[in-house]
Each structure stands twice: as structure tokens, then as C-alpha cells.
Design a protein around this motif. Structure first.
Motif, short mmCIF file in Angstrom:
data_model
loop_
_atom_site.label_atom_id
_atom_site.label_comp_id
_atom_site.label_asym_id
_atom_site.label_seq_id
_atom_site.Cartn_x
_atom_site.Cartn_y
_atom_site.Cartn_z
N LYS A 151 48.18 41.42 35.16
CA LYS A 151 48.10 39.97 35.17
C LYS A 151 47.11 39.45 36.20
O LYS A 151 46.64 38.31 36.09
CB LYS A 151 49.48 39.36 35.45
N ALA A 152 46.81 40.24 37.21
CA ALA A 152 45.89 39.82 38.27
C ALA A 152 45.04 41.01 38.70
O ALA A 152 45.43 42.17 38.50
CB ALA A 152 46.66 39.27 39.47
N PHE A 153 43.88 40.71 39.30
CA PHE A 153 42.90 41.75 39.57
C PHE A 153 42.36 41.61 41.00
O PHE A 153 42.55 40.61 41.65
CB PHE A 153 41.77 41.67 38.54
N MET A 154 41.69 42.66 41.43
CA MET A 154 41.21 42.82 42.80
C MET A 154 42.37 43.30 43.66
O MET A 154 43.55 43.18 43.32
CB MET A 154 40.61 41.53 43.37
N TRP A 155 42.03 43.88 44.82
CA TRP A 155 43.05 44.40 45.73
C TRP A 155 44.00 43.31 46.22
O TRP A 155 45.14 43.57 46.58
CB TRP A 155 42.37 45.05 46.93
N ASP A 156 43.50 42.08 46.25
CA ASP A 156 44.34 40.98 46.75
C ASP A 156 44.88 40.08 45.64
O ASP A 156 45.51 39.07 45.90
CB ASP A 156 43.57 40.13 47.77
N GLY A 157 44.61 40.44 44.38
CA GLY A 157 45.10 39.64 43.27
C GLY A 157 44.44 38.28 43.17
O GLY A 157 45.01 37.35 42.59
#
Length: 352
Positions: A115-121
Motif C-alpha cells: 500500500k505504501a512505498f519507500m523505506w519511510d512509506g
């Protein structure tokens, strides 16, 4: 008899003409197969229907350096197939003008369930994710406007966009959707672990013992079948004095999110080193040593790790044997995910 032959010839001609017209005007649908026992994906395929032409366009874009300012940094420069589409061997990914990014590029696998991306969302939709690295000065350092100009000047791209979307017009939305069509097909579900779960193989003794230890000590965060629960946790890694990466807190502004990063998937972990959001751990033993003796426990450290993670040398050996069963060689060597023209095979069909 002659009129029957004539009618048959006309019918064959009409069928062939119809087929040619359909092939020329409508893209060929691709279906997405959910592996047995897995939940339904969260990606909305209705908003971006999968097609063979869209997939092939996305693959070409993924490997095309023209998406970067100097032509040297395609998406694939940081996301290498043999490393499960992660950055291999470098702690920090490299970018435009000999610059370094501030994080290690994570593996691209099973994205349809995220649902979310990157290390931090920090990005909540796969279709929007490429915009961050494309426009970042220390990554691809390009603008979407320039990319559209470069691609629009290429007749092959105009034809491919027409085949995928019905017209040769190249837009930001179409570029992002094509990349997503390629990326959602990056499904890793055929490791030895998966074959054991399907009853097609058996663990040897160290793998079996390691699996039991994993379920006892690791599965709370690295939940099956993705080997991540997609949550954000502080696992006791102290902040790098140079990078000063605050993790999830950078997105939410909430002090309780300090040093929290997305729990990475352990699928293909044997080939995705170095580990951690900043690639500080170059070997699995470094990760194990961190958890058993090098963690820095602070107020936002995950409650499951307040007492660190007791691991004996024996347990580490068995865990390592199990983690190697998560390597999906078929995924890592699938020619359908390799650069265009590597072969002419279409992507495998998947049903959802």
C-alpha cells in the motif's frame, strides 16, 4: 464447388482482417495470478488494466537511461534483477553526477500487495513512486517534461504508447502506468520455501530447524508469505551521524516515528546484501550480531526488541539455512523481466 471455395476464401479473409484490426487497435489483456494461499493484491487493476503491450512498454522504460538526465541511470541501474531488483554490493545507491543517494534501494518484488512505498512509506501509490527517483537531484535528476520530449521524438516509443494506450500521446500518467504494469508482474513466489508450502519439496534438517526458530523469533515482523508485515519499526539501528535519516518521522512529523523504517521482506535475502535502509550491514552475520548484541534501545525502539533478540551461534546457523530457501532462482533469472530484446517471450499470464 467454385462458389464454395470463393465464399470460404472470403470468410478466411474477413476473419484474418478482423483479427488484424483487433490486434492493431486493442492491446492484449494480461491476467494476474495470485499464488496459492496468498491474499488478494491491493493494487487496483481496474484503474490500470494489465496488457501485454503495457507490460512491454513498462519494461522498456524501466531499462531506458533516457529517464535520467545524462542517460546513465535507468531504474534498473539501482534495481538489478539478479539481486531481486535491489542494489547489490553498494550500501548507498549511486546517482547523477557521481552523487550518492541517502538510502539503499530496496528489492522490487510482490509490489501488487503493498500500500505504501519507500523505506519511510512516503509514497502511497505505485503509479506515483517513480516520480521521486526520477526528479531527485542525487538520483535520476530529470524532469518529466524532458522525458516526455525525449520519448516523443522516438518513433518506436510513439508506436508502443499507441499499442498500449490507443494513441501515440505520451503523458506522465501513461509513463507511470506502464512502469507499474511491468513492476506489478515482478512476483517472487517460487523459492524452495514456496515449493515446500505447496507440497512439492521438503526442507532438509537444518532448514526445518531454522524454520521453527524463524517462526518463534522472527515471524512477528517478517510475516509469511511476504516475509514482512509492511509495518514501520525502530529496530535499534542508531542514526548515521552523516545521513541523519529520521525514517518515518520525516513523513509524519511524529516523534514516536523516529528511526522507524519499513520492515524489509526476507524473500531473496541471500542475494540482496547489503542490508538495512542505509546498507550498513554487508553480511547476514552482521544483521544477526546487531540483533543479539549491538542494538541501541531507545524510547521508540519496537516493543518486541526492548530486550534485543537472543540468538545463539547454533540458532544463527539454522536460521541462515532456512533463509537460503527463500531464494527464488526462477524470479532472479526470468528472461521476461530482463532488458528488452533479451528474448521475445511474452510475460506469463496471471489471473486475479
Amino acid at each position: 464447388m467454385k462458389w464454395q471455395i470463393t465464399i470460404a476464401s472470403i470468410l478466411i479473409f474477413l476473419i484474418m482482417a478482423t483479427a488484424f484490426t483487433n490486434n492493431g487497435s486493442k492491446p492484449t489483456p494480461l491476467v494476474f495470478k495470485v499464488p496459492p494461499g496468498w491474499p488478494q493484491p491491493v493494487y487496483d487493476f481496474k484503474q490500470n488494466p494489465l496488457t501485454l503491450q503495457g507490460f512491454e512498454l513498462g519494461r522498456k522504460l524501466f531499462y531506458d537511461g533516457r529517464l535520467s538526465k545524462d542517460g546513465n541511470f535507468p531504474c534498473a541501474s539501482c534495481h538489478q534483477q539478479f539481486a531481486a531488483f535491489a542494489t547489490y554490493d553498494h550500501n548507498l545507491s549511486h546517482g547523477y553526477d557521481n552523487s550518492f543517494t541517502t538510502r539503499n534501494a530496496p528489492a522490487l518484488q510482490n509490489l501488487a500487495w503493498q500500500k505504501a512505498f519507500m523505506w519511510d512509506g512516503g509514497i502511497n501509490h505505485l503509479d506515483a513512486q517513480p516520480l521521486a527517483p526520477i526528479t531527485a537531484p542525487n538520483e535520476m535528476a530529470e524532469t518529466v517534461e524532458n522525458i516526455i520530449k525525449k520519448l516523443s521524438a522516438d518513433a518506436e516509443y510513439r508506436n508502443m504508447f499507441k499499442a498500449a494506450f490507443g494513441s501515440p500521446q505520451i503523458t506522465t500518467q501513461r509513463i507511470m502506468q506502464a512502469l507499474s504494469q511491468f513492476e506489478v508482474m515482478l512476483v517472487s513466489s517460487n523459492s524452495k520455501y514456496d515449493k515446500v508450502m505447496r507440497g512439492e519439496a521438503q526442507f532438509n534438517l537444518p532448514e526445518s530447524l531454522g524454520y521453527a526458530i524463524f517462526k518463534q523469533k522472527c515471524a512477528s515482523c517478517h510475516a509469511e508469505p511476504f516475509f514482512t508485515d509492511f509495518s514501520y519499526r525502530n529496530n535499534g539501528m542508531p542514526m548515521d551521524a552523516v545521513l541523519k535519516d529520521e525514517g518515518r518521522m520525516k513523513i509524519t512529523g511524529n516523534p514516536s516515528d523516529s528511526l522507524k523504517f519499513k520492515v524489509p521482506s526476507l524473500r531473496n535475502v541471500a542475494v540482496t546484501e547489503p542490508y538495512g535502509h542505509d546498507g550498513r550491514f554487508f553480511f547476514l552475520i552482521n544483521v544477526f550480531d546487531h540483533y543479539r548484541k549491538n542494538m541501541v534501545v531507545d524510547p521508540t525502539t519496537d516493543s518486541l526488541l526492548k530486550n534485543k533478540l537472543p540468538l545463539s551461534n547454533y540458532e544463527i546457523g539454522q536460521l541462515t539455512a532456512f533463509l537460503y530457501t527463500l531464494t527464488d532462482t526462477a524470479f532472479l533469472k526470468n528472461p521476461r523481466f530482463a532488458p528488452p530484446n533479451f528474448n521475445n517471450q511474452p510475460p506469463a499470464e496471471h489471473v486475479h
